[in-house]
Every structure is written in structure tokens, then in C-alpha cells.
Scaffold this active site. Structure first.
Site, PDB file in Angstrom:
ATOM      1  N   GLU A   1      -5.257  10.036  -6.186  1.00  0.00           N
ATOM      2  CA  GLU A   1      -6.337   9.424  -5.394  1.00  0.00           C
ATOM      3  C   GLU A   1      -6.756   8.072  -5.967  1.00  0.00           C
ATOM      4  O   GLU A   1      -7.712   7.469  -5.497  1.00  0.00           O
ATOM      5  CB  GLU A   1      -7.551  10.367  -5.327  1.00  0.00           C
ATOM      6  CG  GLU A   1      -7.496  11.352  -4.166  1.00  0.00           C
ATOM      7  CD  GLU A   1      -6.200  12.152  -4.126  1.00  0.00           C
ATOM      8  OE1 GLU A   1      -5.442  11.960  -3.155  1.00  0.00           O
ATOM      9  OE2 GLU A   1      -5.930  12.945  -5.041  1.00  0.00           O
TER      10      GLU A   1
ATOM     11  N   ASP B   1      11.420 -20.876   5.896  1.00  0.00           N
ATOM     12  CA  ASP B   1      11.233 -19.679   6.702  1.00  0.00           C
ATOM     13  C   ASP B   1       9.801 -19.405   7.117  1.00  0.00           C
ATOM     14  O   ASP B   1       8.865 -20.088   6.736  1.00  0.00           O
ATOM     15  CB  ASP B   1      11.885 -18.448   6.069  1.00  0.00           C
ATOM     16  CG  ASP B   1      11.488 -18.231   4.636  1.00  0.00           C
ATOM     17  OD1 ASP B   1      12.359 -17.893   3.848  1.00  0.00           O
ATOM     18  OD2 ASP B   1      10.302 -18.432   4.309  1.00  0.00           O
TER      19      ASP B   1
ATOM     20  N   ARG C   1      12.371 -13.942  -4.254  1.00  0.00           N
ATOM     21  CA  ARG C   1      13.124 -14.836  -3.358  1.00  0.00           C
ATOM     22  C   ARG C   1      12.581 -16.268  -3.349  1.00  0.00           C
ATOM     23  O   ARG C   1      13.223 -17.162  -2.788  1.00  0.00           O
ATOM     24  CB  ARG C   1      13.230 -14.249  -1.948  1.00  0.00           C
ATOM     25  CG  ARG C   1      11.931 -14.118  -1.222  1.00  0.00           C
ATOM     26  CD  ARG C   1      12.100 -13.390   0.092  1.00  0.00           C
ATOM     27  NE  ARG C   1      12.822 -14.169   1.110  1.00  0.00           N
ATOM     28  CZ  ARG C   1      12.340 -15.252   1.691  1.00  0.00           C
ATOM     29  NH1 ARG C   1      11.150 -15.717   1.353  1.00  0.00           N
ATOM     30  NH2 ARG C   1      13.029 -15.896   2.602  1.00  0.00           N
TER      31      ARG C   1
ATOM     32  N   PRO D   1      -5.272  -0.291  -2.345  1.00  0.00           N
ATOM     33  CA  PRO D   1      -5.856  -0.747  -1.073  1.00  0.00           C
ATOM     34  C   PRO D   1      -7.174  -1.502  -1.256  1.00  0.00           C
ATOM     35  O   PRO D   1      -7.666  -2.105  -0.308  1.00  0.00           O
ATOM     36  CB  PRO D   1      -6.047   0.548  -0.274  1.00  0.00           C
ATOM     37  CG  PRO D   1      -5.773   1.684  -1.188  1.00  0.00           C
ATOM     38  CD  PRO D   1      -5.090   1.163  -2.406  1.00  0.00           C
TER      39      PRO D   1
END
Ligand code: JBB
Length: 247
Positions: A115, A168, A153, A88
């Protein structure tokens, strides 16, 4: 393209990678995902991979030695390839980052657990940190699969159709227009007339306008960076979009 994944949960990767499009990409030799169990590189009797944090506080931290040993023995001395920690604390993953990574020959992905990881892994092994969004998970495995999926992709030949991913959502910086397929009426809701008209110029214009409107309503934040023509801007202004000017 080769992905080397370093994880304490190697068993979570095959079920997803062996399904549909990604499996086909591997079989065709377009990509190769190698999953390495960090625990195999722990040298003590109990194959320890975590320990308590210096300074106290709850939880466990991933020890540096097994992660360094795993990555160094698989990658060898060769430098220059991205070694990415999923965390994060990283820069937020988006289509631009996916495109950037799809141009690399090999990338390594390190999945944290507990953690987080000992800071020396960040300082001396990792070259990039990537976050998939502002929430905390139990580990970096799902983020790693997300990165692999989004990058794979974009590789030539992975999607059937040759202009594949170019069309897209997010490639243009806009959200997708509404899609419809048969039947022409379903539970009282009809397919928009224009899509049945056979007038391709008119259909293209309608789709562009729907993409613009959707992006304005749902993701005005990404509109700022989208590639917009003069006529796009005119259309958006007619629908209440005000370009912010710097002062
Ligand atoms: C995880 C992606 C990592 O690196 C950190 C961190 C904090 C809390 C938990 C974890 C576990 S691994 S979570 C999202 C990877 O700061």
C-alpha cells in the site's frame, strides 16, 4: 548515465532492459542500470520488508530500515543525486521531466510495493516523487522502467540517428504527424499525395499542419505550452482554436 534501482522484484528488470535499444545503449557504455534487491538488506531472520500499518486499516507498508540500508550502502555518503520514489503522489512524469533527468549523471529509483512506503522514507531519504499517471499499480517497477526508457532514449547516441529524439512527439510539445510507409495503397487507403510529391517544403508544411490539427483535436491541453510560430497560430485559428486570454 547510471541508474540505481531499489526494488523487491529485481527479476522484472532484465527482460526489458536486455531487449533491443536499451541493451545496445548499455553495451555501448551509454547507460548502466544497476538493480538492487531491497530484501538483501533486511537484517532479521525472515528478511522482512513489510509490516502492518500503525493506526490499523488493511494492507501492508514497506518498512523503512531495509530501504534506508539499501540506498545508503549503495549510494554512500555522497549527496546531491536525485533519489526518486515512484508513487501516485508524485509530480506527473512528462517529456520535460525526462529531459531534466537526462542531464544528471546518476539517479536512484525506489520502487514501492504493497500500500506504499513508511512516510519516513519520503521525509528523509527521497528527494523527488514521480507519478506516471493517475492510476494505482501494485508497485513502482513498471513506472521505474518507464522513466529509464524515456530518459535513456534522450542520451546522446542511444537512438541511431544523430538528431534522434529532437524531432519526435512531445519534444516540440505537439503530437506526431501521420506516418506512412510502403505500400502506396493498402486495403483501399492511399498514402496522401503530398508525401509522394518529392516537394520537401510542401511535405514539411503538411506535417506541421497535421501535428497542429491532431494536437488541437486530441490534446488541446498541451497546445497551451507548445512552441508555436505566428503561422502556426494563424493556421490553428482558421481551424477553430481560440487562444485563451487571461483577464
Ligand atoms: C506504486 C507507483 C503506492 O505511494 C503511494 C501508493 C499508494 C498505493 C499503492 C502504492 C504501491 S507502489 S503504485 C504506482 C508505485 O501512495
Amino acid at each position: 548515465m547510471q541508474f540505481d534501482v531499489f526494488t523487491l522484484l529485481p527479476e522484472v528488470f532484465p527482460p526489458y532492459l536486455q531487449s533491443s535499444i536499451l541493451q545496445r545503449a548499455s553495451q555501448r557504455g551509454l547507460m548502466d542500470v544497476r538493480v538492487h534487491n531491497i530484501r538483501d538488506y533486511a537484517r532479521d531472520k525472515h528478511h522482512t520488508t513489510d509490516d502492518t500499518p500503525y493506526g490499523g486499516g488493511g494492507g501492508m507498508v514497506m518498512k523503512p530500515e531495509p530501504v534506508f540500508d539499501a540506498v545508503e550502502s549503495i549510494l554512500g555518503p555522497e549527496a546531491g543525486r536525485p533519489v526518486i520514489l515512484l508513487t501516485p503522489q508524485g509530480r506527473v512524469f512528462n517529456q520535460t521531466v525526462a529531459q531534466e533527468l537526462s542531464g544528471r549523471e546518476k539517479i536512484a529509483l525506489i520502487c514501492g510495493r504493497y500500500e506504499g512506503v513508511d512516510e519516513r522514507i519520503r521525509l528523509h531519504l527521497v528527494t523527488d516523487e514521480i507519478s506516471i499517471g493517475d492510476y494505482v499499480l501494485t508497485g513502482g517497477e513498471i513506472p521505474a522502467l518507464i522513466v529509464i526508457d524515456a530518459v535513456a532514449r534522450l542520451l546522446p547516441g542511444v537512438l541511431g540517428d544523430p538528431d534522434g529524439a529532437a524531432d519526435d512527439s512531445h519534444a516540440s510539445g505537439l503530437l506526431e504527424y501521420p506516418h506512412y510507409t510502403r505500400p502506396p495503397e493498402f486495403r483501399g487507403e492511399s498514402v496522401p499525395e503530398v508525401l509522394l510529391s518529392g516537394d520537401h517544403a510542401k511535405i514539411a508544411r503538411w506535417r506541421r499542419e497535421q501535428s497542429l490539427l491532431r494536437t488541437l483535436q486530441r490534446r488541446p491541453d498541451i497546445l497551451e505550452k507548445a512552441k508555436l510560430s505566428k503561422s502556426d497560430l494563424k493556421f490553428l485559428k482558421e481551424h477553430g482554436y481560440e487562444l485563451k486570454v487571461e483577464d
